[in-house]
Design a protein around this motif. Structure first.
Motif, PDB file in Angstrom:
ATOM      1  N   ASP A  68     -57.086  16.165   6.941  1.00  0.00           N
ATOM      2  CA  ASP A  68     -58.417  16.602   6.527  1.00  0.00           C
ATOM      3  C   ASP A  68     -58.320  17.812   5.608  1.00  0.00           C
TER       4      ASP A  68
ATOM      5  N   ASP B 102     -59.034  15.120   2.595  1.00  0.00           N
ATOM      6  CA  ASP B 102     -60.063  14.663   3.524  1.00  0.00           C
ATOM      7  C   ASP B 102     -60.943  13.581   2.918  1.00  0.00           C
TER       8      ASP B 102
ATOM      9  N   GLU C   2     -57.173   9.896   2.032  1.00  0.00           N
ATOM     10  CA  GLU C   2     -57.679   9.020   3.099  1.00  0.00           C
ATOM     11  C   GLU C   2     -59.106   8.594   2.757  1.00  0.00           C
TER      12      GLU C   2
HETATM   13 MG    MG Z   1     -60.674  13.216  10.042  1.00  0.00          MG
END
Ligand code: MG
Ligand code: C2E
Ligand code: MG
Ligand code: MG
Length: 292
Positions: free
Chosen positions: A181, A203, A237
């Protein structure tokens, strides 16, 4: 009368708080039972190099196969668990389970790198390094360098000196680190310099909005630049579409994880998925056409 009402209100609040505490205790008891009865599962989500198509590893994500409520995601039970010591036990179960799975993959001739999320409390536990060493020793067929630990950037900043020490002890065994993150924890650059993590994980909130939010895009560019200046790997991500992938590649991010590549899946599906995976070469093609 006002005083009386005030007292009553206070009394009511007291009762609510007591009830909530009781409910939490009951839920925690139920979670401990779930651990003993083997109701937790690990799902695995691939991380790929968008350019080469290489599957670089899998992130292990916990699920609760609840007999009545079905498959529950971590957000439905981990926040409560993280407030208690039980996170240490569940975290240890996760490491055992992941290493056992990695051993099976290694013995089948398809070793796979796996990332495991570690909660602040688990990582800060006095025995963490010793326990990790014991778990690795129990799985001699798994090279330690295939294990990556994901630590929230915000956790890493709680006590940088302690953090650095524990990370170094784990790295001495071969284990690597990603700051999860990343971008949400307000790392100052000087802290980042002190943390020996090999990887920064952008993140998903920035990735989600990068297509229409210039500031989120700027943060992504900044993190990628930072990673390259500090000689760290960077992974994004929450990559949900080819559009995200194309833009990330354009900015120099090689690795990605997200629903656009694969949803998290049970361990039994990983080998088949990996064999069948062919990168969406359109991404690279699009990236070239659109940006060069
Ligand atoms: Mg997370
Ligand atoms: P995380 O480590 O940041 O993991 C990424 C989360 O984003 C996962 O949610 C994943 O399923 C989800 N995700 C992946 N790709 C996409 C996408 O393209 N779009 C969107 N919207 N979401 C995506 P999940 O599995 O619900 O896990 C949530 C969080 O729970 C994790 O965030 C991690 O902080 C924590 N967690 C999961 N497993 C464990 C564990 O074994 N131990 C600990 N301590 N924490 C865990
Ligand atoms: Mg993670
Ligand atoms: Mg994350």
């Amino acid at each position: 009368l006002a005083k009386q009402q005030g007292r009553n209100r206070y009394h009511l609040f007291d009762q609510d708080a007591a009830r909530e505490l009781r409910d939490q205790h009951r839920e925690l008891d139920r979670i401990r039972e779930a651990l003993q009865h083997g109701e937790f599962r690990l799902y695995y989500q691939p991380k790929v190099n968008m350019r080469t198509g290489e599957v670089v590893g899998m992130e292990a994500l916990i699920r609760w196969q609840h007999p009545e409520r079905g498959l529950l995601g971590p957000m439905e039970f981990l926040p409560l668990v993280e407030k208690s010591q039980m996170i240490v036990d569940i975290g240890e179960w996760v490491l055992h389970e992941a290493l056992g799975q990695m051993e099976q993959w290694a013995l089948n001739g398809h070793p796979m790198a796996v990332s495991v999320n570690i909660a602040a409390r688990q990582f800060q536990h006095i025995d963490f390094v010793a326990r990790l060493r014991a778990i690795l020793d129990e799985h001699p067929d798994v090279p330690a360098h295939l294990l990556e630990l994901e630590i929230l950037e915000s956790t890493a900043l709680e006590d940088v000196d302690m953090m650095r020490e524990v990370m170094a002890a784990c790295q001495a065994m071969g284990v690597t680190f990603a700051l999860d993150d990343f971008g949400t924890g307000y790392s100052s650059l000087s802290y980042l310099k002190q943390l020996p993590a090999e990887t920064l994980k952008i993140d998903q909130s920035f990735v989600r909005d990068m297509l229409d939010d210039q500031e989120d895009l700027a943060i992504i560019e900044g993190v990628i630049g930072l990673a390259s200046a500090f000689n760290k790997r960077v992974i994004a991500e929450g990559v949900e579409t080819a559009e995200h992938g194309v833009l990330l590649m354009h900015f120099g991010c090689d690795c990605a994880q997200g629903y656009g590549i694969s949803y998290p899946m049970p361990a039994a599906e990983v080998a088949g998925w990996t064999r069948a995976f062919t990168p969406d070469w359109k991404w690279d093609h699009l990236a070239r056409n659109e940006w060069d």
